[in-house]
Design an enzyme around this catalytic site. Sequence first.
Site, PDB file in Angstrom:
ATOM      1  N   CYS A 153     -68.478 -76.071 -18.174  1.00  0.00           N
ATOM      2  CA  CYS A 153     -69.842 -76.664 -18.285  1.00  0.00           C
ATOM      3  C   CYS A 153     -69.446 -78.282 -17.819  1.00  0.00           C
ATOM      4  CB  CYS A 153     -71.038 -76.812 -19.147  1.00  0.00           C
ATOM      5  SG  CYS A 153     -71.060 -75.447 -19.223  1.00  0.00           S
TER       6      CYS A 153
ATOM      7  N   HIS B 134     -75.204 -82.891 -22.797  1.00  0.00           N
ATOM      8  CA  HIS B 134     -75.168 -81.095 -22.679  1.00  0.00           C
ATOM      9  C   HIS B 134     -76.379 -80.523 -23.069  1.00  0.00           C
ATOM     10  CE1 HIS B 134     -73.808 -77.254 -20.848  1.00  0.00           C
ATOM     11  NE2 HIS B 134     -73.802 -76.832 -21.642  1.00  0.00           N
TER      12      HIS B 134
ATOM     13  N   THR C  85     -81.981 -68.379 -21.429  1.00  0.00           N
ATOM     14  CA  THR C  85     -81.248 -70.053 -21.328  1.00  0.00           C
ATOM     15  C   THR C  85     -80.912 -70.178 -19.919  1.00  0.00           C
ATOM     16  OG1 THR C  85     -78.806 -69.555 -22.318  1.00  0.00           O
ATOM     17  CG2 THR C  85     -81.071 -70.220 -23.864  1.00  0.00           C
TER      18      THR C  85
ATOM     19  N   ASN D 165     -80.185 -73.929 -17.580  1.00  0.00           N
ATOM     20  CA  ASN D 165     -78.783 -74.590 -17.781  1.00  0.00           C
ATOM     21  C   ASN D 165     -78.748 -74.955 -16.389  1.00  0.00           C
ATOM     22  OD1 ASN D 165     -76.190 -75.284 -18.631  1.00  0.00           O
ATOM     23  ND2 ASN D 165     -76.101 -73.691 -19.976  1.00  0.00           N
TER      24      ASN D 165
ATOM     25  N   SER E 210     -70.656 -69.912 -29.828  1.00  0.00           N
ATOM     26  CA  SER E 210     -70.787 -71.386 -29.394  1.00  0.00           C
ATOM     27  C   SER E 210     -71.075 -72.311 -29.497  1.00  0.00           C
ATOM     28  CB  SER E 210     -71.406 -70.523 -27.631  1.00  0.00           C
ATOM     29  OG  SER E 210     -72.694 -70.454 -27.511  1.00  0.00           O
TER      30      SER E 210
ATOM     31  N   LYS F 230     -80.264 -80.258 -31.782  1.00  0.00           N
ATOM     32  CA  LYS F 230     -79.083 -79.552 -33.416  1.00  0.00           C
ATOM     33  C   LYS F 230     -78.026 -81.188 -33.055  1.00  0.00           C
ATOM     34  CE  LYS F 230     -79.575 -75.151 -32.792  1.00  0.00           C
ATOM     35  NZ  LYS F 230     -79.758 -74.518 -34.216  1.00  0.00           N
TER      36      LYS F 230
ATOM     37  N   SER G  47     -67.735 -74.823 -22.349  1.00  0.00           N
ATOM     38  CA  SER G  47     -66.422 -73.771 -23.501  1.00  0.00           C
ATOM     39  C   SER G  47     -65.285 -73.514 -23.002  1.00  0.00           C
ATOM     40  CB  SER G  47     -67.532 -72.402 -23.075  1.00  0.00           C
ATOM     41  OG  SER G  47     -68.778 -72.836 -24.035  1.00  0.00           O
TER      42      SER G  47
ATOM     43  N   GLU H 218     -68.712 -73.814 -12.067  1.00  0.00           N
ATOM     44  CA  GLU H 218     -67.899 -72.565 -12.866  1.00  0.00           C
ATOM     45  C   GLU H 218     -68.759 -71.300 -11.836  1.00  0.00           C
ATOM     46  OE1 GLU H 218     -69.535 -71.216 -16.530  1.00  0.00           O
ATOM     47  OE2 GLU H 218     -69.934 -73.797 -16.973  1.00  0.00           O
TER      48      GLU H 218
HETATM   49  P1  HMG Z   1     -80.861 -65.731 -30.373  1.00  0.00           P
HETATM   50  O1  HMG Z   1     -80.290 -65.036 -31.292  1.00  0.00           O
HETATM   51  O2  HMG Z   1     -81.839 -65.292 -29.735  1.00  0.00           O
HETATM   52  O3  HMG Z   1     -82.125 -66.601 -30.974  1.00  0.00           O
HETATM   53  O4  HMG Z   1     -80.103 -66.937 -29.206  1.00  0.00           O
HETATM   54  P2  HMG Z   1     -82.178 -66.787 -32.468  1.00  0.00           P
HETATM   55  O5  HMG Z   1     -82.292 -66.119 -33.227  1.00  0.00           O
HETATM   56  O6  HMG Z   1     -80.803 -67.521 -33.210  1.00  0.00           O
HETATM   57  O7  HMG Z   1     -83.031 -68.738 -32.642  1.00  0.00           O
HETATM   58  C1  HMG Z   1     -83.423 -69.610 -32.052  1.00  0.00           C
HETATM   59  C2  HMG Z   1     -83.894 -70.574 -32.089  1.00  0.00           C
HETATM   60  O8  HMG Z   1     -85.237 -69.554 -32.095  1.00  0.00           O
HETATM   61  C3  HMG Z   1     -84.089 -70.252 -33.745  1.00  0.00           C
HETATM   62  O9  HMG Z   1     -83.513 -71.666 -33.925  1.00  0.00           O
HETATM   63  C4  HMG Z   1     -84.994 -70.053 -34.911  1.00  0.00           C
HETATM   64  O10 HMG Z   1     -85.463 -70.000 -35.796  1.00  0.00           O
HETATM   65  C5  HMG Z   1     -86.396 -70.217 -33.797  1.00  0.00           C
HETATM   66  P3  HMG Z   1     -82.694 -72.460 -34.653  1.00  0.00           P
HETATM   67  O11 HMG Z   1     -82.607 -71.922 -36.400  1.00  0.00           O
HETATM   68  O12 HMG Z   1     -81.901 -72.988 -33.908  1.00  0.00           O
HETATM   69  O13 HMG Z   1     -83.530 -74.183 -34.778  1.00  0.00           O
HETATM   70  N1  HMG Z   1     -86.923 -69.437 -33.788  1.00  0.00           N
HETATM   71  C6  HMG Z   1     -88.320 -69.301 -33.490  1.00  0.00           C
HETATM   72  N2  HMG Z   1     -88.781 -70.936 -32.897  1.00  0.00           N
HETATM   73  C7  HMG Z   1     -90.450 -70.604 -32.922  1.00  0.00           C
HETATM   74  N3  HMG Z   1     -91.584 -69.793 -32.853  1.00  0.00           N
HETATM   75  C8  HMG Z   1     -90.986 -68.853 -32.801  1.00  0.00           C
HETATM   76  C9  HMG Z   1     -89.138 -67.920 -33.067  1.00  0.00           C
HETATM   77  N4  HMG Z   1     -88.343 -67.792 -33.439  1.00  0.00           N
HETATM   78  C10 HMG Z   1     -87.329 -68.245 -33.197  1.00  0.00           C
HETATM   79  N5  HMG Z   1     -91.138 -67.435 -33.597  1.00  0.00           N
HETATM   80  C11 HMG Z   1     -78.870 -68.126 -28.667  1.00  0.00           C
HETATM   81  C12 HMG Z   1     -80.139 -68.251 -29.103  1.00  0.00           C
HETATM   82  C13 HMG Z   1     -78.527 -69.503 -28.049  1.00  0.00           C
HETATM   83  C14 HMG Z   1     -77.596 -68.121 -29.361  1.00  0.00           C
HETATM   84  C15 HMG Z   1     -78.992 -67.464 -27.007  1.00  0.00           C
HETATM   85  O14 HMG Z   1     -79.827 -68.083 -26.357  1.00  0.00           O
HETATM   86  C16 HMG Z   1     -77.254 -67.791 -26.275  1.00  0.00           C
HETATM   87  O15 HMG Z   1     -76.665 -66.595 -26.634  1.00  0.00           O
HETATM   88  N6  HMG Z   1     -77.124 -68.785 -25.244  1.00  0.00           N
HETATM   89  C17 HMG Z   1     -75.913 -68.380 -24.549  1.00  0.00           C
HETATM   90  C18 HMG Z   1     -74.939 -69.297 -25.090  1.00  0.00           C
HETATM   91  C19 HMG Z   1     -75.309 -71.364 -25.066  1.00  0.00           C
HETATM   92  O16 HMG Z   1     -76.626 -71.915 -24.903  1.00  0.00           O
HETATM   93  N7  HMG Z   1     -74.596 -71.648 -26.041  1.00  0.00           N
HETATM   94  C20 HMG Z   1     -74.944 -73.294 -26.158  1.00  0.00           C
HETATM   95  C21 HMG Z   1     -73.471 -73.441 -27.023  1.00  0.00           C
HETATM   96  S1  HMG Z   1     -72.013 -73.331 -25.789  1.00  0.00           S
HETATM   97  C22 HMG Z   1     -72.333 -74.269 -24.328  1.00  0.00           C
HETATM   98  O17 HMG Z   1     -73.487 -74.752 -24.289  1.00  0.00           O
HETATM   99  C23 HMG Z   1     -71.646 -74.063 -23.284  1.00  0.00           C
HETATM  100  C24 HMG Z   1     -72.880 -73.314 -22.264  1.00  0.00           C
HETATM  101  O18 HMG Z   1     -73.566 -74.311 -21.329  1.00  0.00           O
HETATM  102  C25 HMG Z   1     -71.079 -72.646 -20.815  1.00  0.00           C
HETATM  103  C26 HMG Z   1     -70.245 -73.207 -20.570  1.00  0.00           C
HETATM  104  O19 HMG Z   1     -69.590 -74.940 -20.974  1.00  0.00           O
HETATM  105  O20 HMG Z   1     -69.900 -73.233 -19.581  1.00  0.00           O
HETATM  106  C27 HMG Z   1     -73.254 -72.147 -22.663  1.00  0.00           C
END
Ligand code: HMG
Length: 396
Positions: free
Chosen positions: A117, A242, A160, A287, A210, A251, A320, A85
């Site tokens: 992906c 993935h 990520t 990733n 996502s 998760k 996605s 991609e």
């Molecule tokens: P965010 O909003 O900054 O993070 O972004 P958060 O507030 O949701 O925190 C993440 C986790 O850290 C949470 O745990 C918090 O509790 C924990 P969870 O509730 O999820 O179990 N946390 C802590 N832990 C320890 N000490 C601390 C602390 N503070 C918080 N102090 C998000 C997170 C993944 C949304 C962001 O990184 C993002 O947007 N990433 C990119 C999108 C992504 O990877 N999506 C995954 C699914 S889609 C997919 O896999 C397809 C993809 O590969 C693309 C494709 O297909 O081409 C992305």
Amino acid sequence: CKSVPDVGIDAIALSVPRGYVELSELAEARGVPPSKYLSGLGMRRMAIAAPDEDPVTLAVNAARRLFERSGASPAEIGLCIVGTETAVDHSKPVTAFVHGLLDLPSTCRIFEAKHACFGGTAGLLSAVDWIASGSARGRAALVVCTDIARYPLRSAGEPTQGAGAVALLVREKPRLLSLDVGQTGTFARDVHDFWRPLHHKEALVDGHYSVQCYLDALEGAYDAWRRLDGATDEPLVRTCYHVPYGKMARKAHRHRRMIDGLTEEVADASFVVEVEPSLDLPSRIGNVYTGSLYLALASLLNTQARELAGRRIGLFSYGSGCCAEFFAGRTNPEAAELVTRLQIDGPLRDCQRLTVAEYERLRAEDAVADSRPAPTRAAEGTVNEGGRAVYLGVDS
Ligand code: HMG
């Protein structure tokens, strides 16, 4: 009744960029507690591609390593598919560059597969079907997944990121993993969770949505797989997911094992045995989009090929947009010996740590790399520096 051909992954090789950032240092620079990235997201490092490490270079380096280490020859390849991609052209596929640089046969069918992906899995499963149908006539397929994951600096997606390529040799009587041919559970739905508009290098993402889309797709694909005849007759001792970041695999596993009827506690307890060994390489690279599931598989085989001989493992691919597939395979007894020869994690040994300032400088250079003048015919091509293929896509 018709016998099912033994087709699957015969060998795996990786390539990664030279530089990486320690996420503990990125966290400090962004004013975030390091534990958020390390345990909240389950990641340790992210690989950063320099402007000369484009998806073609990464793909060719992985495929060259695959041939060198596996003993296979480019002359055996009758189908080459690149899943990406991070394409370098709207029309000319990355595969055409790979075909030329590897000197693949002119009788080889080549194309690029895009679906976020999922593109790598689309390539792998097409290659498996091509061989199983008899069209291969004894030839093998090369599937290369190559990507650079970029999100805007200081965005939630930044920790990520990652970059790299995974090359897979697909053939009959594979030495690593025999796949259950024709036995996949698929789920597709039109969702707007993650996208990269044309001319955007950086992805746009509705992050939390996502995650939900991924889990919904897992449920749909796993449910479809479970309904297949014989799919659940023998347990899956490991499952590779993935891995956009390590916590997502955690998760996913909880969700899937709860569908199996386990309590949340028991499902979480099974994670250490059933998933954790597959997360070592992803947590050190980040990733790699299309290659992410196969990086998890490489990680698993790198550490446990011997004990997994003859055992069944599950594979879950998500792209996605979205399309997802759940399928399974059996590790072969020859895998352990071959893995020693493949030295799967070898490319990581030469990597160098970048400071956050160096990473930000590379990103600034990278942002303008494509706006340099278009190539002249004489300037297009490759040079070879110390055995490393370098693709010159622009007149520099
Ligand atoms: P965010 O909003 O900054 O993070 O972004 P958060 O507030 O949701 O925190 C993440 C986790 O850290 C949470 O745990 C918090 O509790 C924990 P969870 O509730 O999820 O179990 N946390 C802590 N832990 C320890 N000490 C601390 C602390 N503070 C918080 N102090 C998000 C997170 C993944 C949304 C962001 O990184 C993002 O947007 N990433 C990119 C999108 C992504 O990877 N999506 C995954 C699914 S889609 C997919 O896999 C397809 C993809 O590969 C693309 C494709 O297909 O081409 C992305």
